[in-house]
Scaffold this motif. Structure first.
Motif, PDB file in Angstrom:
ATOM      1  N   LEU A 357       0.757  -1.329   0.043  1.00 21.77           N
ATOM      2  CA  LEU A 357       0.011  -0.067  -0.033  1.00 21.77           C
ATOM      3  C   LEU A 357       1.024   1.187  -0.102  1.00 21.77           C
ATOM      4  CD1 LEU A 357      -2.916  -0.904   2.345  1.00 21.77           C
ATOM      5  CD2 LEU A 357      -3.021  -0.833   0.066  1.00 21.77           C
ATOM      6  N   ASN A 358       2.111   1.035   0.838  1.00 20.48           N
ATOM      7  CA  ASN A 358       2.842   2.461   0.625  1.00 20.48           C
ATOM      8  C   ASN A 358       3.237   2.614  -0.698  1.00 20.48           C
ATOM      9  OD1 ASN A 358       4.200   4.164   2.337  1.00 20.48           O
ATOM     10  ND2 ASN A 358       6.220   3.345   1.919  1.00 20.48           N
ATOM     11  N   ARG A 359       3.661   1.881  -1.491  1.00 14.53           N
ATOM     12  CA  ARG A 359       4.005   1.958  -2.919  1.00 14.53           C
ATOM     13  C   ARG A 359       2.829   2.673  -3.808  1.00 14.53           C
ATOM     14  NH1 ARG A 359       5.362  -3.382  -4.975  1.00 14.53           N
ATOM     15  NH2 ARG A 359       6.249  -4.174  -3.236  1.00 14.53           N
ATOM     16  N   TYR A 360       1.705   2.822  -3.018  1.00 16.32           N
ATOM     17  CA  TYR A 360       0.710   3.213  -3.897  1.00 16.32           C
ATOM     18  C   TYR A 360       0.011   4.554  -3.407  1.00 16.32           C
ATOM     19  CZ  TYR A 360       0.871  -0.616  -7.126  1.00 16.32           C
ATOM     20  OH  TYR A 360       1.209  -1.495  -7.834  1.00 16.32           O
ATOM     21  N   MET A 361       0.739   5.007  -2.213  1.00 13.31           N
ATOM     22  CA  MET A 361       0.188   6.221  -1.389  1.00 13.31           C
ATOM     23  C   MET A 361      -0.079   7.481  -2.191  1.00 13.31           C
ATOM     24  SD  MET A 361      -0.317   5.505   1.674  1.00 13.31           S
ATOM     25  CE  MET A 361      -0.592   7.185   2.210  1.00 13.31           C
ATOM     26  N   SER A 362       0.620   7.465  -3.378  1.00 10.44           N
ATOM     27  CA  SER A 362       0.357   8.877  -4.204  1.00 10.44           C
ATOM     28  C   SER A 362      -1.150   8.691  -4.859  1.00 10.44           C
ATOM     29  CB  SER A 362       1.416   8.860  -5.352  1.00 10.44           C
ATOM     30  OG  SER A 362       1.296   7.835  -6.187  1.00 10.44           O
ATOM     31  N   LYS A 363      -1.529   7.350  -4.852  1.00 11.57           N
ATOM     32  CA  LYS A 363      -3.001   7.194  -5.551  1.00 11.57           C
ATOM     33  C   LYS A 363      -4.070   7.177  -4.222  1.00 11.57           C
ATOM     34  CE  LYS A 363      -1.257   4.759  -9.385  1.00 11.57           C
ATOM     35  NZ  LYS A 363      -1.357   5.843 -10.346  1.00 11.57           N
ATOM     36  N   ILE A 364      -3.557   6.605  -3.193  1.00 16.39           N
ATOM     37  CA  ILE A 364      -4.332   6.545  -2.025  1.00 16.39           C
ATOM     38  C   ILE A 364      -4.606   7.912  -1.507  1.00 16.39           C
ATOM     39  CG2 ILE A 364      -4.668   5.563   0.391  1.00 16.39           C
ATOM     40  CD1 ILE A 364      -3.037   2.984  -0.779  1.00 16.39           C
ATOM     41  N   PHE A 365      -3.744   8.862  -1.605  1.00 13.14           N
ATOM     42  CA  PHE A 365      -3.735   9.906  -0.596  1.00 13.14           C
ATOM     43  C   PHE A 365      -4.794  10.796  -0.920  1.00 13.14           C
ATOM     44  CE2 PHE A 365      -2.508  14.575   0.300  1.00 13.14           C
ATOM     45  CZ  PHE A 365      -2.420  14.421   1.310  1.00 13.14           C
ATOM     46  N   PRO A 366      -5.236  11.057  -2.160  1.00 13.45           N
ATOM     47  CA  PRO A 366      -6.439  11.955  -2.552  1.00 13.45           C
ATOM     48  C   PRO A 366      -7.757  11.507  -1.803  1.00 13.45           C
ATOM     49  CG  PRO A 366      -5.112  11.443  -4.309  1.00 13.45           C
ATOM     50  CD  PRO A 366      -4.622  10.533  -3.513  1.00 13.45           C
ATOM     51  N   TYR A 367      -7.672  10.167  -1.430  1.00 12.64           N
ATOM     52  CA  TYR A 367      -9.031   9.700  -0.674  1.00 12.64           C
ATOM     53  C   TYR A 367      -8.872  10.084   0.781  1.00 12.64           C
ATOM     54  CZ  TYR A 367     -10.135   7.191  -4.868  1.00 12.64           C
ATOM     55  OH  TYR A 367     -10.411   6.993  -6.129  1.00 12.64           O
ATOM     56  N   LEU A 368      -7.833  10.318   1.232  1.00 12.14           N
ATOM     57  CA  LEU A 368      -7.239  10.560   2.792  1.00 12.14           C
ATOM     58  C   LEU A 368      -7.698  11.950   2.994  1.00 12.14           C
ATOM     59  CD1 LEU A 368      -4.557   8.219   3.540  1.00 12.14           C
ATOM     60  CD2 LEU A 368      -7.172   7.621   3.752  1.00 12.14           C
ATOM     61  N   GLU A 369      -7.480  12.949   1.904  1.00 13.35           N
ATOM     62  CA  GLU A 369      -7.215  14.316   2.043  1.00 13.35           C
ATOM     63  C   GLU A 369      -7.922  14.736   1.077  1.00 13.35           C
ATOM     64  OE1 GLU A 369      -6.325  18.208   3.628  1.00 13.35           O
ATOM     65  OE2 GLU A 369      -5.821  16.272   4.205  1.00 13.35           O
ATOM     66  N   PRO A 370      -9.225  15.184   1.078  1.00 13.21           N
ATOM     67  CA  PRO A 370     -10.354  15.357  -0.009  1.00 13.21           C
ATOM     68  C   PRO A 370      -9.538  16.830  -0.621  1.00 13.21           C
ATOM     69  CG  PRO A 370     -11.424  14.815   2.021  1.00 13.21           C
ATOM     70  CD  PRO A 370     -10.069  14.742   2.512  1.00 13.21           C
ATOM     71  N   GLU A 371      -9.886  16.882  -1.798  1.00 13.19           N
ATOM     72  CA  GLU A 371      -9.449  17.951  -2.548  1.00 13.19           C
ATOM     73  C   GLU A 371     -10.559  19.046  -2.456  1.00 13.19           C
ATOM     74  OE1 GLU A 371      -7.920  19.500  -7.145  1.00 13.19           O
ATOM     75  OE2 GLU A 371      -8.568  17.531  -6.558  1.00 13.19           O
ATOM     76  N   MET A 372     -10.055  20.371  -2.254  1.00 15.03           N
ATOM     77  CA  MET A 372     -10.982  21.478  -1.980  1.00 15.03           C
ATOM     78  C   MET A 372     -10.808  22.492  -3.118  1.00 15.03           C
ATOM     79  SD  MET A 372     -13.386  22.863  -0.253  1.00 15.03           S
ATOM     80  CE  MET A 372     -13.124  21.836   1.240  1.00 15.03           C
ATOM     81  N   ILE A 373     -11.680  22.628  -4.120  1.00 15.66           N
ATOM     82  CA  ILE A 373     -11.840  23.410  -5.125  1.00 15.66           C
ATOM     83  C   ILE A 373     -12.300  24.772  -4.688  1.00 15.66           C
ATOM     84  CG2 ILE A 373     -12.457  23.942  -7.496  1.00 15.66           C
ATOM     85  CD1 ILE A 373     -10.805  21.477  -7.410  1.00 15.66           C
ATOM     86  N   TRP A 374     -11.446  25.930  -4.863  1.00 13.06           N
ATOM     87  CA  TRP A 374     -11.834  27.068  -4.425  1.00 13.06           C
ATOM     88  C   TRP A 374     -11.077  28.217  -5.151  1.00 13.06           C
ATOM     89  CZ3 TRP A 374      -8.541  30.520  -1.546  1.00 13.06           C
ATOM     90  CH2 TRP A 374      -7.274  30.156  -1.398  1.00 13.06           C
ATOM     91  N   GLN A 375     -12.024  29.372  -5.065  1.00 16.85           N
ATOM     92  CA  GLN A 375     -11.197  30.648  -5.866  1.00 16.85           C
ATOM     93  C   GLN A 375     -10.543  31.483  -4.910  1.00 16.85           C
ATOM     94  OE1 GLN A 375     -14.044  32.463  -8.399  1.00 16.85           O
ATOM     95  NE2 GLN A 375     -12.772  34.011  -8.936  1.00 16.85           N
ATOM     96  N   GLN A 376      -9.495  32.066  -5.196  1.00 20.07           N
ATOM     97  CA  GLN A 376      -8.754  32.892  -4.316  1.00 20.07           C
ATOM     98  C   GLN A 376      -9.320  34.221  -4.568  1.00 20.07           C
ATOM     99  OE1 GLN A 376      -4.710  32.688  -4.146  1.00 20.07           O
ATOM    100  NE2 GLN A 376      -4.335  34.480  -2.842  1.00 20.07           N
ATOM    101  N   ARG A 377      -9.798  35.122  -3.472  1.00 18.05           N
ATOM    102  CA  ARG A 377      -9.988  36.571  -3.474  1.00 18.05           C
ATOM    103  C   ARG A 377      -8.812  37.516  -3.045  1.00 18.05           C
ATOM    104  NH1 ARG A 377     -14.782  35.623  -6.559  1.00 18.05           N
ATOM    105  NH2 ARG A 377     -15.786  33.833  -5.741  1.00 18.05           N
ATOM    106  N   ASN A 378      -9.014  38.562  -3.549  1.00 13.42           N
ATOM    107  CA  ASN A 378      -8.046  39.508  -2.966  1.00 13.42           C
ATOM    108  C   ASN A 378      -8.713  40.987  -2.775  1.00 13.42           C
ATOM    109  OD1 ASN A 378      -5.968  41.399  -2.425  1.00 13.42           O
ATOM    110  ND2 ASN A 378      -4.485  40.710  -3.836  1.00 13.42           N
ATOM    111  N   PRO A 379      -9.135  41.122  -1.413  1.00 20.06           N
ATOM    112  CA  PRO A 379     -10.047  42.404  -1.165  1.00 20.06           C
ATOM    113  C   PRO A 379      -9.141  43.559  -1.021  1.00 20.06           C
ATOM    114  CG  PRO A 379      -9.485  41.189   0.860  1.00 20.06           C
ATOM    115  CD  PRO A 379      -8.918  40.317  -0.283  1.00 20.06           C
ATOM    116  N   PHE A 380      -7.836  43.532  -1.373  1.00 19.35           N
ATOM    117  CA  PHE A 380      -7.125  44.943  -1.478  1.00 19.35           C
ATOM    118  C   PHE A 380      -6.777  45.624  -2.821  1.00 19.35           C
ATOM    119  CE2 PHE A 380      -5.977  42.556   2.747  1.00 19.35           C
ATOM    120  CZ  PHE A 380      -6.676  43.381   3.486  1.00 19.35           C
ATOM    121  N   GLN A 381      -7.210  44.657  -3.953  1.00 20.48           N
ATOM    122  CA  GLN A 381      -6.808  45.089  -5.169  1.00 20.48           C
ATOM    123  C   GLN A 381      -8.291  45.529  -6.083  1.00 20.48           C
ATOM    124  OE1 GLN A 381      -4.384  42.224  -6.947  1.00 20.48           O
ATOM    125  NE2 GLN A 381      -2.478  42.738  -5.715  1.00 20.48           N
TER     126      GLN A 381
END
Length: 381
Positions: A357-381
């Motif tokens: 399983l350790n050999r495949y951690m790069s494929k397993i990890f996305p299930y352990l750490e859910p990806e968050m899609i978000w848009q960065q804002r900049n309130p000072f510009q």
């Protein structure tokens, strides 16, 4: 030849007398904070404290947390879909026992601190040996550690890990730590408001108008104890509706924190007609102000824009008390960026006890750490 050795401790009372001399720059490694963990850690968490030595001299201090996530009824109820179900299955069956070198309750490098002149790569190698000893100890008690992880190091810190010592580990990056830098020219909250673009000044005004009728109170220990049940209910509502959770706080956590930290732990309650509808907490950590856990009534949050008002309140406090930065951690990324926080990338290492399983951690990890899609804002510009 590694000149360093380690010692494992399970109680603050066992720690060397000079422990705090090394933890001076990070309150989350101090004996006071470790006492908070000892008295009110999540029920599915076991903490150990690690001392690193050169001969008899203490040259490093560290924190470990073992989590048994099988003791949780839920990892979070907000997202219900096939991908979430698959993630939960993977986590329960292949990653339910996790040993962190670091603090899974916070964001940022709260894992370790070393003395000046210390050989940090060798100290980190010694820390790895201490972690392996903890794994063996948990295994002897019938709790096999599935995943060992070192968490939340910035780009410079992660470069100090010797690649040869950690070649069996998978290097990963998690959701960023949201950090608000306080402009040194700001003396009042109005200075912050004036720095916002029109769009975000309008957002500020709209949020503050929505907050009409809310009374904000600084709460002392006796107040926290008097409202402890309501506080936990408000916290638990937010926690269980998060997209992912690996622990839930103990009910006495906030009162324990306040009793030990006193004025360094800030607790603000939000009330309407004497009914508590929310709270937020902050911790003074040198020149940094760390935001901590919060809770709210969902109906009031929507009606009163309560969460956004809490963010503005914390910024106002940070400016007034002349902190250099406010650590907003890694949840609600977009709304935090809309008030001026910026993402700081963090990294870690992890290794699964199963070699295949350790050999495949790069494929397993996305299930352990859910990806968050978000848009960065900049309130000072």
């Amino acid at each position: 030849m590694n000149p360093y050795t380690y010692q494992l401790y399970s109680s603050v009372s066992q720690l060397p007398a000079d422990w705090n001399a090394l933890a001076v720059d990070n309150v989350f490694l101090s004996t006071s904070y470790l006492e908070v963990l000892e008295k009110s850690a999540p029920l599915n968490m076991t903490c150990h404290f690690i001392g690193l030595f050169e001969n008899d001299a203490l040259i490093g201090v560290a924190l470990s947390q073992f989590l048994n996530v099988n003791e949780l009824e839920s990892f979070g109820d907000r997202d219900r879909c096939l991908k979430t179900s698959l993630r939960n299955f993977v986590f329960r069956n292949f990653g339910s026992h996790v040993l962190f070198i670091g603090n899974n309750m916070l964001t940022g490098q709260n894992a370790c601190a070393f003395s000046k002149g210390c050989n940090i790569p060798k100290a980190l190698k010694t820390l790895q040996s201490a972690a392996e000893a903890l794994q063996a100890d948990f295994k002897s008690k019938g709790k096999k550690v599935h995943i060992l992880t070192f968490k939340d190091f910035d780009a410079h810190e992660i470069s100090l890990f010797d690649p040869d010592d950690f070649k069996a580990f998978y290097q990963f990056s998690t959701q960023p730590n949201m950090v608000f830098s306080v402009n040194s020219n700001w003396k009042t909250e109005q200075d912050y408001i004036d720095a916002l673009t029109k769009k975000y000044r309008d957002q500020y005004k709209r949020a503050r108008k929505k907050a009409d009728g809310i009374e904000k109170r600084k709460m002392h220990l006796e107040d926290i104890l008097a409202h402890e049940t309501t506080i936990y209910d408000l916290y638990f509502h937010v926690a269980k509706n998060a997209p992912f959770n690996t622990f839930f706080l103990a009910k006495n956590h906030f009162s324990t924190f306040k009793s030990i930290f006193q004025d360094k732990f800030l607790f603000y309650g939000y009330f309407i007609n004497e009914k508590m509808i929310g709270f937020n907490t902050m911790i003074k950590n040198g020149k940094s102000l760390d935001t901590y856990f919060l809770g709210y009534d969902e109906s009031m949050q929507r009606e009163k824009m309560l969460y956004l008002n809490m963010l503005y309140d914390m910024i106002a406090y940070g400016i007034k008390k002349e902190f250099e930065e406010i650590i907003f951690s890694r949840t609600a990324l977009e709304i935090k960026s809309s008030v001026g926080a910026k993402p700081i990338k963090t990294y870690g290492f992890m290794k699964h006890e199963n070699n295949i399983l350790n050999r495949y951690m790069s494929k397993i990890f996305p299930y352990l750490e859910p990806e968050m899609i978000w848009q960065q804002r900049n309130p000072f510009q």
